[in-house]
Enzyme design. Structure first.
Site, short mmCIF file in Angstrom:
data_model
loop_
_atom_site.label_atom_id
_atom_site.label_comp_id
_atom_site.label_asym_id
_atom_site.label_seq_id
_atom_site.Cartn_x
_atom_site.Cartn_y
_atom_site.Cartn_z
N TYR A 1 0.91 -1.10 -0.04
CA TYR A 1 0.01 -0.03 0.02
C TYR A 1 0.76 1.33 0.10
O TYR A 1 1.70 1.25 0.86
CB TYR A 1 -0.95 0.22 1.30
CG TYR A 1 -1.47 1.18 1.55
CD1 TYR A 1 -2.29 1.76 0.59
CD2 TYR A 1 -1.41 1.97 2.74
CE1 TYR A 1 -2.94 3.08 0.62
CE2 TYR A 1 -2.16 3.05 3.15
CZ TYR A 1 -2.89 3.62 2.17
OH TYR A 1 -3.46 4.78 2.42
N LYS B 1 -11.77 0.57 7.69
CA LYS B 1 -12.33 -0.07 6.63
C LYS B 1 -13.41 -1.45 7.17
O LYS B 1 -14.38 -0.90 7.70
CB LYS B 1 -11.29 -1.03 5.91
CG LYS B 1 -10.00 -0.09 5.41
CD LYS B 1 -10.39 1.12 4.80
CE LYS B 1 -9.13 2.03 4.28
NZ LYS B 1 -8.20 2.24 5.12
#
Length: 391
Positions: free
Chosen positions: A106, A203
């Site tokens: 990421y 998330k």
């Protein structure tokens, strides 16, 4: 027969009910929210269970205990964001230590690692962890920590957690696995040998796109104590209200993930058959390179996928601006379906060379599949594919 030890609860039960009806004051069914920054001492030199909310807070502790139970860890630390959680693990490293990170990790994690390395805090090597030779070369340098992301963001690459842990431990390294994309509903890295599991609780764990947070779940009590100490020293802890909201989201984690991944599988199959799509990246597809590993180490294939749209940036712009149910936005894991363009959004930090190495192209789009009706989502994609032709 459940295969569980006597008295051991299923993960679904832990998510839905841990802490329920545990309030001794008033018998509240839902665990109370404790916003107080400080707590009364019963007497001089007689602190209670809680003293000050930076050090510990009942609401944050309830979330941490729930996450530790879900991941099978000895403890957990709730942080202010997912990157704060990653940084908490990195804080345990020394100046001469080496971190081995995925070559396609990421972008926010890469930015954090690079910032530390530039300041001389430790060294970083990026390696394709699915390539045995590359991984062996990196491990030969005796790293202190190996960071793992599987599935990767945004190409959904899969690596073998158990195999990496075995080889990393043999080289003297600890292993931290980012489990944000799957959550403990679908993957439990500690059971596969990892030392740390990290989440952006923003998330799937929260699941409603209204909280920013993070967490580290730890295999050993010793490491859990060390991280909790450093979180108190630096103040990177999560707020009580955010912890309360995240715990509220965890209650529905399993049914949300079940529904979202079922729809994601249907969307992946639809995209694979569409002539405007050059490639689909979803581990649930039988021809995905990591399908067999994912089937072995996961309980499902998740609700994240990406695909390459023919026509480059122009086609991408026309496509995303024609969507009506999917929303063009960063982040993922909420109840609403999102579409992101990694090259100009989530991964814009990466250099052109790093993007090329990670496989991030102009036409790549990432989908976070929510709880909307499956036919409505596929219908939205269908009309967006033809909309550019009408312009």
């Amino acid at each position: 027969m459940t295969g569980r030890a006597d008295g051991e609860k299923a993960a679904e039960t832990i998510a839905a009910a841990h802490g329920i009806a545990g309030d001794n004051g008033f018998g509240a069914v839902a665990p109370p929210l404790y916003l107080s920054s400080t707590f009364a001492f019963p007497g001089l030199e007689r602190p209670g269970r809680y003293e000050y909310s930076r050090t510990d807070n009942p609401t944050r502790a309830m979330l941490a205990d729930t996450l530790a139970k879900l991941e099978g860890g000895a403890g957990a630390v709730v942080a202010a964001s997912g990157l704060a959680a990653v940084d908490l693990i990195l804080s345990q490293l020394r100046r001469d230590d080496l971190v081995v990170a995925p070559h396609d990790c990421y972008a926010g994690t890469a930015r954090l690692l690079d910032a530390h390395a530039e300041r001389g805090h430790f060294a970083v090597e990026y390696a394709d962890q699915g390539d045995d030779a590359r991984l062996d070369s990196a491990l030969h340098r005796s790293p202190a920590l190996v960071l793992v992301e599987t599935p990767s963001n945004p190409l959904m690459r899969i690596v073998d957690i158990a195999r990496i842990c075995q080889r990393a431990h043999a080289a003297g390294a600890k292993v931290a696995v980012d489990n944000t994309f799957l959550s403990p509903a679908l993957q439990r890295p500690l059971a596969l040998g990892a030392d740390y599991v990290v989440h952006s609780t923003t998330k799937y764990l929260n699941g409603h796109s209204d909280v920013v947070g993070g967490a580290v779940i730890v295999k050993t009590a010793e490491d859990a104590q060390a991280l909790a100490h450093w979180a108190n020293v630096t103040g990177v802890i999560g707020a009580p209200f955010d912890s309360y909201m995240t715990l509220r989201g965890v209650r529905t984690l399993f049914p949300r993930m079940e529904r979202q991944q079922r729809t994601a599988g249907a969307i992946a199959a639809f995209l694979k058959s569409h002539p405007a799509v050059e490639a689909v990246y979803y581990p649930g597809l039988p021809d995905h390179p990591g399908h067999a590993i994912a089937a072995r180490q996961q309980r499902g294939f998740g609700a994240m996928l990406s695909f390459s749209l023919a026509g480059g940036t122009g086609a991408v712009r026309a496509f995303v601006e024609s969507l009506r149910v999917f929303t063009l936005a960063e982040s993922l894991g909420g109840i609403e379906s999102l579409v992101a363009h990694p090259k100009t959004m989530t991964h814009v930090y990466l250099s052109p060379d790093a993007m090329a190495a990670a496989g991030i192209t102009d036409g790549l789009l990432r989908l976070s599949v929510g709880l909307e009706d499956q036919d409505d989502l596929i219908g939205d994609l269908t009309q967006a594919f033809v909309a550019p032709a009408r312009r």
